[in-house]
Design a protein around this motif. Sequence first.
Motif, PDB file in Angstrom:
ATOM      1  N   GLY A 390       0.797  -1.226   0.000  1.00 35.49           N
ATOM      2  CA  GLY A 390       0.000   0.000   0.000  1.00 35.49           C
ATOM      3  C   GLY A 390       0.820   1.261   0.000  1.00 35.49           C
ATOM      4  O   GLY A 390       0.399   2.283  -0.511  1.00 35.49           O
ATOM      5  N   TRP A 416       4.958  -4.494  -4.008  1.00 37.52           N
ATOM      6  CA  TRP A 416       4.553  -3.256  -4.703  1.00 37.52           C
ATOM      7  C   TRP A 416       3.639  -3.591  -5.859  1.00 37.52           C
ATOM      8  O   TRP A 416       3.953  -4.456  -6.683  1.00 37.52           O
ATOM      9  N   THR A 419      -3.807  -0.631  -8.148  1.00 36.72           N
ATOM     10  CA  THR A 419      -5.129  -1.005  -8.659  1.00 36.72           C
ATOM     11  C   THR A 419      -5.017  -1.359 -10.144  1.00 36.72           C
ATOM     12  O   THR A 419      -5.607  -2.324 -10.621  1.00 36.72           O
ATOM     13  N   ILE A 515      11.036   2.108  -3.571  1.00 37.36           N
ATOM     14  CA  ILE A 515       9.950   2.970  -4.042  1.00 37.36           C
ATOM     15  C   ILE A 515       9.985   4.268  -3.242  1.00 37.36           C
ATOM     16  O   ILE A 515      10.057   4.246  -2.013  1.00 37.36           O
TER      17      ILE A 515
HETATM   18  C1  WT7 Z   1       0.150   2.961  -5.043  1.00 42.39           C
HETATM   19  C2  WT7 Z   1      -1.007   2.161  -5.588  1.00 42.39           C
HETATM   20  C3  WT7 Z   1      -2.183  -2.390  -4.799  1.00 42.39           C
HETATM   21  C4  WT7 Z   1      -2.108  -2.362  -3.404  1.00 42.39           C
HETATM   22  C5  WT7 Z   1      -2.894  -1.332  -2.704  1.00 42.39           C
HETATM   23  C6  WT7 Z   1      -2.672   0.054  -3.168  1.00 42.39           C
HETATM   24  C7  WT7 Z   1       1.808   2.671  -3.420  1.00 42.39           C
HETATM   25  C8  WT7 Z   1       1.665   0.181  -3.064  1.00 42.39           C
HETATM   26  C9  WT7 Z   1       3.613  -0.250  -2.217  1.00 42.39           C
HETATM   27  C10 WT7 Z   1       4.815  -0.772  -1.660  1.00 42.39           C
HETATM   28  C11 WT7 Z   1       5.713   1.389  -1.787  1.00 42.39           C
HETATM   29  C12 WT7 Z   1       3.554   1.117  -2.512  1.00 42.39           C
HETATM   30  C13 WT7 Z   1       2.432   3.168  -4.707  1.00 42.39           C
HETATM   31  C14 WT7 Z   1       1.445   2.732  -5.762  1.00 42.39           C
HETATM   32  N1  WT7 Z   1       2.322   1.365  -3.034  1.00 42.39           N
HETATM   33  N2  WT7 Z   1       2.431  -0.788  -2.572  1.00 42.39           N
HETATM   34  N3  WT7 Z   1       4.962  -2.063  -1.335  1.00 42.39           N
HETATM   35  N4  WT7 Z   1       5.838   0.094  -1.463  1.00 42.39           N
HETATM   36  N5  WT7 Z   1       4.610   1.937  -2.291  1.00 42.39           N
HETATM   37  O1  WT7 Z   1      -3.209   0.227  -4.445  1.00 42.39           O
HETATM   38  O2  WT7 Z   1      -4.474   2.328  -4.071  1.00 42.39           O
HETATM   39  O3  WT7 Z   1      -3.877   1.551  -6.409  1.00 42.39           O
HETATM   40  O4  WT7 Z   1      -2.139   2.481  -4.843  1.00 42.39           O
HETATM   41  O5  WT7 Z   1       0.408   2.571  -3.698  1.00 42.39           O
HETATM   42  O6  WT7 Z   1       2.525   4.553  -4.660  1.00 42.39           O
HETATM   43  O7  WT7 Z   1       1.509   3.458  -6.941  1.00 42.39           O
HETATM   44  P1  WT7 Z   1      -3.499   1.667  -4.982  1.00 42.39           P
END
Ligand code: WT7
Length: 647
Positions: A390, A416, A419, A515
């Motif tokens: 997230g 990582w 959506t 990230i």
């Molecule tokens: C954004 C996507 C898909 C899972 C839930 C969020 C950030 C997600 C990580 C991680 C660093 C992360 C990014 C990405 N993000 N996982 N492991 N390390 N940042 O989904 O709401 O579509 O958000 O969440 O910035 O682009 P989402």
Amino acid sequence: MSAEIESYSTERQIFKPGRNFQKRAIISGPQSWDAAIRKAEKNPEAFWETAARELLWRKPWKKALQWKPPFARWFVGGKLNVSENCLDRHLDGPRRHKVAVFWEGENGERRSYTYWQLHRETARFANVLKSLGVAKGDCVAIYLPTIPELAVAMLAASRIGAVHNVIFGGFSAEALKERILDAKAKVLVTADGGFRKGAVVALKACADEALKSCPGVAKVVVVKRCGTEVAWEPRRDVWWHEAMAAAGASCPPEALDSEHPLFILYTSGSTGKPKGILHTTGGYLTQVALTTKWIFDLKDADVFWCTADIGWITGHSYVVYGPLANGATLLMYEGAPLHPQPDRFWQIVERYGVTVFYTAPTAIRMFIRLGEKWPARHDLSSLRLLGTVGEPINPEAWRWYHRVIGAGRCPVVDTWWQTETGGIMISPLPGATALKPGSASRPFPGISADVVDRDGVPVPAGQGGYLVVKRPWPGMLRTIHGDPERYKSQYWSQIPGAYFTGDGARKDKDGYFWIMGRIDDVIKVSGHRLGTAEIESTLVAHAQVAEAAVVGRPDDVTGESIVAFVTLQSEYHPDAKLGETLKEYVAKNIGAIARPAEVRFTEALPKTRSGKIMRRLLREIASNGQVKGDVTTLEDFSVLARLREEE
Ligand code: WT7
């Protein structure tokens, strides 16, 4: 771009997979990982075809990938059904009466479903949907608490080829309406209410409000969850339990084209209204099934708990589809993590013998604050693997999670993805990868992620850049529902020849990805992704507000919190009460997750000569109270001085 992540010192600390874990892991040892990555790199399509063959296909595909940039089709010509893969397929063998879902309500209620039972419920509800006039390709909106009926409704929709649109139960009537209208849903599935922090969230009342402006929704199915009084529209509303009692328990799954839409899920972007991210059938399920198996090392004896709400992609892919496609036992919990006490999660882990636990950094930071005494009250020895998703996890939080929850014994997979990506893209494999706290390690085999500059040229190790994906992957979004142009411009036009994720990152000399967070105007509060534009346009809709700019400010627990800079119409004057009113206004119109932590009134917002609000400066002011960055493009310098005075 500057590196924002504490890095070099932490990189030196490496956690290798324990021997016992490694010995039993599905992907075991660093050589297997490297080999899988190398093999997939040589022929990514063949790699994904091997993964797809683990699913049940009604008709084989003719071609793995058809790529007409930026539109991809995977497993072209193949036919399959997601609910058949998640349910029917497991009924022939020893999984027939295995628990598929353990569910616990916030009020302590408990239920479980075997694969056979879940299959029967799903088939029944598929028949209910049909009887309400839902046909292949129609959209079914789902606005439910985290109860088993939510998974049943999704699976039932997929069984008959209907497209589901799950709307997070924390969204307001306004947000619900917008998502129902955009997706053109015909039927809504909701509940009288859901339990959250001991109170009832009145979902049906919100739905009634939203549906006043949704003439396309002909029928509403209502689950009786809380037993609260609800308004009733007899020509439109039906009770779930009554409709289920009248429905047959047999409903053969439709053989659907691999590219048949499976669901639309709304997510925030940097501009304008939420985007309806469209995912399809064969490619999505292939990636989600394989990543679940390899990354969570899932085996028949596991109890897998992903704490995400099903209203988000993590819940779609790793509460419902990934675990069920693997015939695993999953756990669903309805309520708040700290209710009635801060040890609720650990109590659940102990009660069900959870083995694999997947949560968000914001939750971990909250648990750190509350102290070690809460997890210490429970026997967490069943746990063998931990995961996060997230947002970036800070190395301290990672180490706490590893030490306190995992007793130093459980690998932590930092995953990582987005959506839009459908499934996990960058992650360790727990039995194979040496872990560096704070890094999601390397791309999953078959995923061509890289860090590049604005021209798409890879940057040297250690240097920050843009995180991109260079080749199509099976779980990728196919388009933005109803807006292919926005799909192109948002994801495929910013960096030449690649999908742009919106994230900044850097790679270290071992090829590990770090990230650095979003570089666009998206704020992440407690892992929830919120678009600044949506909050701003809500604020501006308030009669007293002239202009608004919303930024994120670092927050120890929630990652970021929202600060709103607001200028008022000239006849109004700021006061604390109005600040509270505006916070409430945003919460009511979007949902409590979007409530600003602070509203700051200002006479003017800093703008460029072309009139663009310079959020970067506001971010600095909100975080540090001053501006250090470049201000040469600022139109009116006095604005900055005034903003500081107004603090
Ligand atoms: C954004 C996507 C898909 C899972 C839930 C969020 C950030 C997600 C990580 C991680 C660093 C992360 C990014 C990405 N993000 N996982 N492991 N390390 N940042 O989904 O709401 O579509 O958000 O969440 O910035 O682009 P989402």
